[in-house]
Design an enzyme around this catalytic site. Structure first.
Site, PDB file in Angstrom:
ATOM      1  N   CYS A  72      59.354 -59.290  71.402  1.00 30.16           N
ATOM      2  CA  CYS A  72      60.279 -60.018  71.383  1.00 30.16           C
ATOM      3  C   CYS A  72      60.664 -61.762  71.408  1.00 30.16           C
ATOM      4  CB  CYS A  72      61.530 -59.562  71.758  1.00 30.16           C
ATOM      5  SG  CYS A  72      61.861 -59.601  73.805  1.00 30.16           S
ATOM      6  N   GLU A 132      69.135 -57.820  75.673  1.00 28.69           N
ATOM      7  CA  GLU A 132      67.974 -58.313  75.708  1.00 28.69           C
ATOM      8  C   GLU A 132      67.888 -57.761  74.171  1.00 28.69           C
ATOM      9  OE1 GLU A 132      64.879 -59.812  74.718  1.00 28.69           O
ATOM     10  OE2 GLU A 132      63.771 -59.123  76.216  1.00 28.69           O
TER      11      GLU A 132
END
Length: 534
Positions: free
Chosen positions: A318, A284
């Site tokens: 994020c 990720e």
């Protein structure tokens, strides 16, 4: 199915607030000497690096011992030595270790997990609570549940035979590389692989070591066998050079930058002939997360979504809202209210619970973020609506900043900044479909995004047209705050492999199935019936 860990709110006068403040004071006095953990042993090298709170850089919380190449090799050897015993341990016994760790964090060590996260990563009490306590506890408990469901999955059997699936761990060791911004990610990436019977070498970001070592100590107290997870503090290039050239490298569980992940993938590809098996690559990475506001949107809901989504934990998520598209009919009202709200946000140390904004993680991050802000101040294509100031005298403080871009492809609308900076663009309220296309094409990332609208047809259109623009899509909410078991997290395109942490999907990546067929009455003649005389 487990239930999510209840969130404590640390209200004035509450027992949890008093307990947390007591732990913070204790931690600030300890000056911890933090070892690596290899094969269950505390390893001290004598090469020490100070850990300082990002919001109080004159204070030293403690020191960690830096490792080098030999410690990486020792960690791999320790993992491989522990592998057979760990893989052969009954699943229920493995599960109980992680369930006990979750219980220890929910009770005995809750203030310590939150306290080390607050001081080491500059998170306020609430942001630490939902991360280093609740989310990490949820990861452990839900992963036990998800894995038990996977193990139940078995094939059918015809008469005269029995078929079964054996869910094996990968052949070799798994490398976990974890980021600074979420203690929960730091805990989940090594434990999700280990829970499946794998052995792990874990390298956290240096700016997250303070809370990582606390979690490792809890795992040891919970009964994790020596060598199953090995915690080391080494530089990235040396780690990659050793691990990605090792025959027994079986997979990587990664959260970090897109650039680093691209380099890792390329290196693994170049070395593919060296490995015993094809490695699992799970990552990720970055995001340039959007909020698309429709002309029918509720103004107050939009303002709160932008304020929280952009500036909680200084925008260092994020999933943080980084670019917003406002319709011309309500843009001025949204901007006015958003600016007013941001001006009420107090900034300072995490020990003062009235501060909503704390420091960014380190000087390098401070310099990069402030560079974007300073360039915007001088650029005719941009205007600072609020914030814009920054100071690193006592800590790495950057005011929550909103930039209005005249160009929808302005640099801060496109590039990941990873800090308290939101860029907005005002579009013609009647050009919604064109703006959807703009949202979809502006960024190479596809992590999170949201649509805010009361018009259901607008919601449906955006949900359809932006299906590949975000792995986690939110309707009438901020694009942050995914909860384990409720919103499995991960994105595609430049944001990663979308293997959905906090779900069954992720755990499948750390398992290798073996099909076993047993025939009760084996054939004794090769001839089938059609070959025989009538």
């Amino acid at each position: 199915m487990p239930v999510n860990e209840p969130v404590l709110h640390y209200a004035p006068g509450s027992a949890e607030k008093a307990a947390l403040k007591k732990t913070l004071a204790e931690l600030k006095q300890l000056k911890l000497d933090i070892p690596m953990y290899i094969g269950g042993k505390a390893v001290k090298t004598g090469k020490k690096t100070a850990i300082k709170p990002p919001h109080e850089i004159a204070h030293i919380l403690g020191y960690y011992h830096e490792g080098e190449e030999k410690h990486i090799r020792q960690a791999i050897d320790a993992a491989l030595k522990a592998k057979e015993g760990w893989a052969n341990l009954p699943w229920e016994e493995r599960a109980h270790i992680f369930l006990k760790a979750a219980d220890l964090m929910a009770t005995k060590y809750r203030t310590y997990m939150n306290g080390t996260t607050m001081l080491g990563q500059s998170k306020n009490a609430y942001q630490a609570e939902i991360d280093s306590a609740c989310e990490l506890i949820d990861f452990l408990r839900f992963n036990v549940h998800f894995l038990s469901e996977i193990y139940k999955q078995q094939p059918i059997s015809s008469p005269g035979m029995h078929n079964r699936l054996e869910w094996r761990p990968l052949e070799g060791f798994v490398l976990a590389i974890t980021p600074f911004n979420f203690t929960a990610i730091g805990g989940n990436l090594p434990t999700s692989a280990a829970m499946c019977g794998n052995v792990v070498v874990w390298k956290p970001a240096h700016t997250q070591i303070y809370s990582a070592q606390m979690f490792m100590r809890i795992l040891k107290e919970a009964g994790l066998p020596d060598g199953v997870i090995n915690l080391i503090y080494v530089d990235g290039p040396t780690l990659g050079d050793v691990c990605f050239n090792h025959r027994d490298f079986a997979g990587i569980h990664f959260t970090g930058s897109t650039g680093v992940f691209n380099h890792i993938w390329k290196t693994i590809g170049q070395n593919i002939s060296k490995y015993r098996s094809y490695p699992r690559i799970v990552g990720e990475t970055g995001g340039k997360d959007f909020v698309l506001v429709h002309k029918s949107a509720d103004v107050d809901a939009t303002v709160v979504a932008l304020a929280r989504g952009s500036f909680e934990y200084q925008g260092q998520k994020c999933s943080a809202a980084s670019r917003a598209y406002l319709p011309s009919n309500i843009a001025e009202e949204i901007k006015e209210k958003l600016v007013a709200e941001i001006k009420t946000m107090q900034m300072g140390t995490v020990e003062d619970f009235s501060n909503f904004i704390n420091a960014v993680i380190d000087e390098s991050s401070f310099d990069k973020i402030s560079g974007y802000i300073d360039n915007a101040k001088k650029d005719k294509k941009a205007k600072i609506l609020v914030g814009g100031n920054h100071d690193k005298t006592n800590g790495y403080f950057i005011e929550p900043t909103v930039i209005e871009a005249k160009d929808p492809k302005y640099i801060t609308m496109c590039e990941e900044i990873f800090g308290p900076v939101l860029t907005i663009y005002v579009y013609d309220a009647d050009a919604f479909e064109e703006t959807i296309a703009l949202v979809d094409s502006t960024s190479p990332y596809a992590l999170t995004g949201s649509i805010i609208a009361q018009d259901r047809s607008a919601v449906a259109l955006a949900t359809d047209k932006l299906r590949n623009a975000a792995g986690n899509f939110y309707i009438n909410d901020k694009p942050t705050g995914a909860v384990v078991g409720q919103q499995p997290f991960g994105g595609a395109r430049g944001s990663g492999t979308n293997d959905k942490a906090g779900s069954m999907i992720n755990l499948y990546r750390w398992l290798s199935a073996r099909t076993i067929k047993e025939t009760f009455n084996p054939a004794t003649d090769y001839r089938y019936a059609f070959l025989k005389e009538s």
